[in-house]
Design a protein around this motif. Structure first.
Motif, PDB file in Angstrom:
ATOM      1  N   LYS A   1      28.630  31.138   9.495  1.00 42.07           N
ATOM      2  CA  LYS A   1      28.834  31.504  10.901  1.00 42.07           C
ATOM      3  C   LYS A   1      29.073  30.287  11.804  1.00 42.07           C
ATOM      4  O   LYS A   1      28.351  30.053  12.779  1.00 42.07           O
ATOM      5  CB  LYS A   1      27.646  32.332  11.416  1.00 42.07           C
ATOM      6  CG  LYS A   1      27.457  33.631  10.649  1.00 42.07           C
ATOM      7  CD  LYS A   1      26.348  34.495  11.227  1.00 42.07           C
ATOM      8  CE  LYS A   1      26.247  35.808  10.461  1.00 42.07           C
ATOM      9  NZ  LYS A   1      25.175  36.691  10.996  1.00 42.07           N
ATOM     10  N   PRO A   2      30.088  29.497  11.487  1.00 39.99           N
ATOM     11  CA  PRO A   2      30.362  28.294  12.288  1.00 39.99           C
ATOM     12  C   PRO A   2      30.853  28.643  13.692  1.00 39.99           C
ATOM     13  O   PRO A   2      31.562  29.638  13.881  1.00 39.99           O
ATOM     14  CB  PRO A   2      31.460  27.586  11.487  1.00 39.99           C
ATOM     15  CG  PRO A   2      32.121  28.681  10.707  1.00 39.99           C
ATOM     16  CD  PRO A   2      31.052  29.674  10.397  1.00 39.99           C
ATOM     17  N   GLU A   3      30.497  27.811  14.648  1.00 40.31           N
ATOM     18  CA  GLU A   3      30.846  28.065  16.056  1.00 40.31           C
ATOM     19  C   GLU A   3      32.347  28.106  16.274  1.00 40.31           C
ATOM     20  O   GLU A   3      32.840  28.875  17.094  1.00 40.31           O
ATOM     21  CB  GLU A   3      30.248  26.976  16.949  1.00 40.31           C
ATOM     22  CG  GLU A   3      28.760  27.087  17.188  1.00 40.31           C
ATOM     23  CD  GLU A   3      28.282  26.038  18.163  1.00 40.31           C
ATOM     24  OE1 GLU A   3      29.133  25.465  18.890  1.00 40.31           O
ATOM     25  OE2 GLU A   3      27.071  25.771  18.198  1.00 40.31           O
ATOM     26  N   ARG A   4      33.094  27.254  15.582  1.00 40.11           N
ATOM     27  CA  ARG A   4      34.522  27.107  15.872  1.00 40.11           C
ATOM     28  C   ARG A   4      35.399  28.060  15.065  1.00 40.11           C
ATOM     29  O   ARG A   4      36.617  27.906  15.074  1.00 40.11           O
ATOM     30  CB  ARG A   4      34.946  25.660  15.637  1.00 40.11           C
ATOM     31  CG  ARG A   4      34.330  24.677  16.620  1.00 40.11           C
ATOM     32  CD  ARG A   4      35.063  23.340  16.597  1.00 40.11           C
ATOM     33  NE  ARG A   4      35.081  22.775  15.263  1.00 40.11           N
ATOM     34  CZ  ARG A   4      34.180  21.933  14.782  1.00 40.11           C
ATOM     35  NH1 ARG A   4      33.178  21.546  15.544  1.00 40.11           N
ATOM     36  NH2 ARG A   4      34.267  21.464  13.559  1.00 40.11           N
TER      37      ARG A   4
ATOM     38  N   THR B   1      39.220  24.071  15.588  1.00 38.87           N
ATOM     39  CA  THR B   1      38.895  25.463  15.891  1.00 38.87           C
ATOM     40  C   THR B   1      39.860  26.305  15.071  1.00 38.87           C
ATOM     41  O   THR B   1      41.069  26.075  15.095  1.00 38.87           O
ATOM     42  CB  THR B   1      39.082  25.761  17.389  1.00 38.87           C
ATOM     43  OG1 THR B   1      38.127  24.991  18.136  1.00 38.87           O
ATOM     44  CG2 THR B   1      38.888  27.239  17.682  1.00 38.87           C
TER      45      THR B   1
ATOM     46  N   ASN C   1      32.945  35.129   7.914  1.00 43.95           N
ATOM     47  CA  ASN C   1      32.073  34.427   8.859  1.00 43.95           C
ATOM     48  C   ASN C   1      30.719  34.119   8.223  1.00 43.95           C
ATOM     49  O   ASN C   1      30.193  33.010   8.332  1.00 43.95           O
ATOM     50  CB  ASN C   1      31.901  35.278  10.113  1.00 43.95           C
ATOM     51  CG  ASN C   1      31.289  34.513  11.265  1.00 43.95           C
ATOM     52  OD1 ASN C   1      31.406  33.291  11.364  1.00 43.95           O
ATOM     53  ND2 ASN C   1      30.623  35.229  12.153  1.00 43.95           N
TER      54      ASN C   1
END
Length: 285
Positions: free
Chosen positions: A51-54, A31, A46
């Protein structure tokens, strides 16, 4: 090794090199927190990375007087921070374009880059010559206490001579600022590698990039790279964060990259395992 279930903070993460570092850490499973005062640059980062979740984007500054608030707002009362990658002056910033709105602190530092230093008064010189090191000192003061309770934590500097093209022309203030950051990195590598009976030892290393970042089209054609250099630097930083420092001389090490061969050797030595969850991420040349 993998960085899965670990949290990393990238200082200086919204530019070209910072994006590569952020990408490398994400691919290794971490993360990743990146801060900036510019919401537009955070949004671009981002978007560039898919736009990765972590990816955690933190709107705030790590400049002196502001770093503690930014870290507190981002991490709250938790001490869960495993790694910091502090990037500065590998590829020097340029001034913002007119009417571009707010920008990151690396763009807004009050450095009179084109002024003859012998024409400056002592006060302006003292302030201007330490701007980037002050930013990194402030970041270290705010972030290192968060690492001290975590076993296996690391603080890695990623530095350069500021020109983006080693040996190339740069302003006097660029030269001074970039070398001040190297000096700070050297001091903290030595200090943090010493045993501390009151906290976990933080592994501190420095990656010093001596390869050209701002290459001309002619140079790119003569010596093409298999991957963007910023991407390789990010992969290396992730591998360093994931690697233990139990070998003699590893903690506090200075890793100089002055040839592609050296970089390739370091990428083999410091290997981070990619997270299967992220099958692919965008590449940016």
């Amino acid at each position: 090794m993998s960085l899965a279930n670990q949290t990393c903070w990238v200082v200086g993460g919204v530019g070209v090199i910072g994006r590569g570092i952020t990408r490398g850490l994400l691919k290794a499973g971490a993360t990743v927190i990146v801060n900036s005062r510019s919401e537009s640059r955070l949004e671009k980062l981002n978007s560039d990375l898919g736009k990765p979740e972590r990816l955690v984007i933190a709107h705030g500054s790590l400049l002196p007087g502001k770093a503690e608030k930014t870290v507190l707002n981002t991490l709250g009362g938790t001490s869960i921070l495993n790694h910091v990658i502090a990037h500065g002056a590998v590829r020097w910033w340029s001034g913002p374009q007119k009417n571009s709105g707010s920008v990151d602190e690396t763009y807004s530092l009050d450095i009179r880059s084109n002024q003859n230093i012998l024409h400056m008064n002592l006060e302006d010189f003292s302030i201007g010559s330490t701007q980037l090191a002050s930013l990194h000192f402030s970041a270290a003061q705010a972030l290192i206490p968060r690492l001290q309770s975590m076993k296996g934590s690391t603080y890695t500097f990623c530095t350069g001579d500021g020109s983006g093209h080693p040996g190339g022309h740069q302003s006097a203030m660029t030269d001074i600022n970039s070398h001040h950051v190297m000096g700070l990195a050297s001091a903290l590598r030595n200090q943090l590698s010493q045993p501390d009976p009151y906290s976990e030892t933080i592994s501190c290393r420095e990656v010093r990039v001596g390869l050209p970042i701002n290459r001309s089209e002619e140079e790119r054609q003569l010596e093409p790279r298999e991957r963007p250099l910023s991407q390789d630097i990010g992969t290396l930083c992730a591998g360093i964060a994931a690697s233990p420092t139990d070998k003699e001389g590893e903690n506090g090490a200075l890793l100089k990259i002055e040839s592609q061969k050296t970089l390739d050797e370091l990428l083999i030595k410091y290997l981070a395992v990619d997270d299967d969850y992220l099958k692919s991420m965008p590449e940016h040349w």
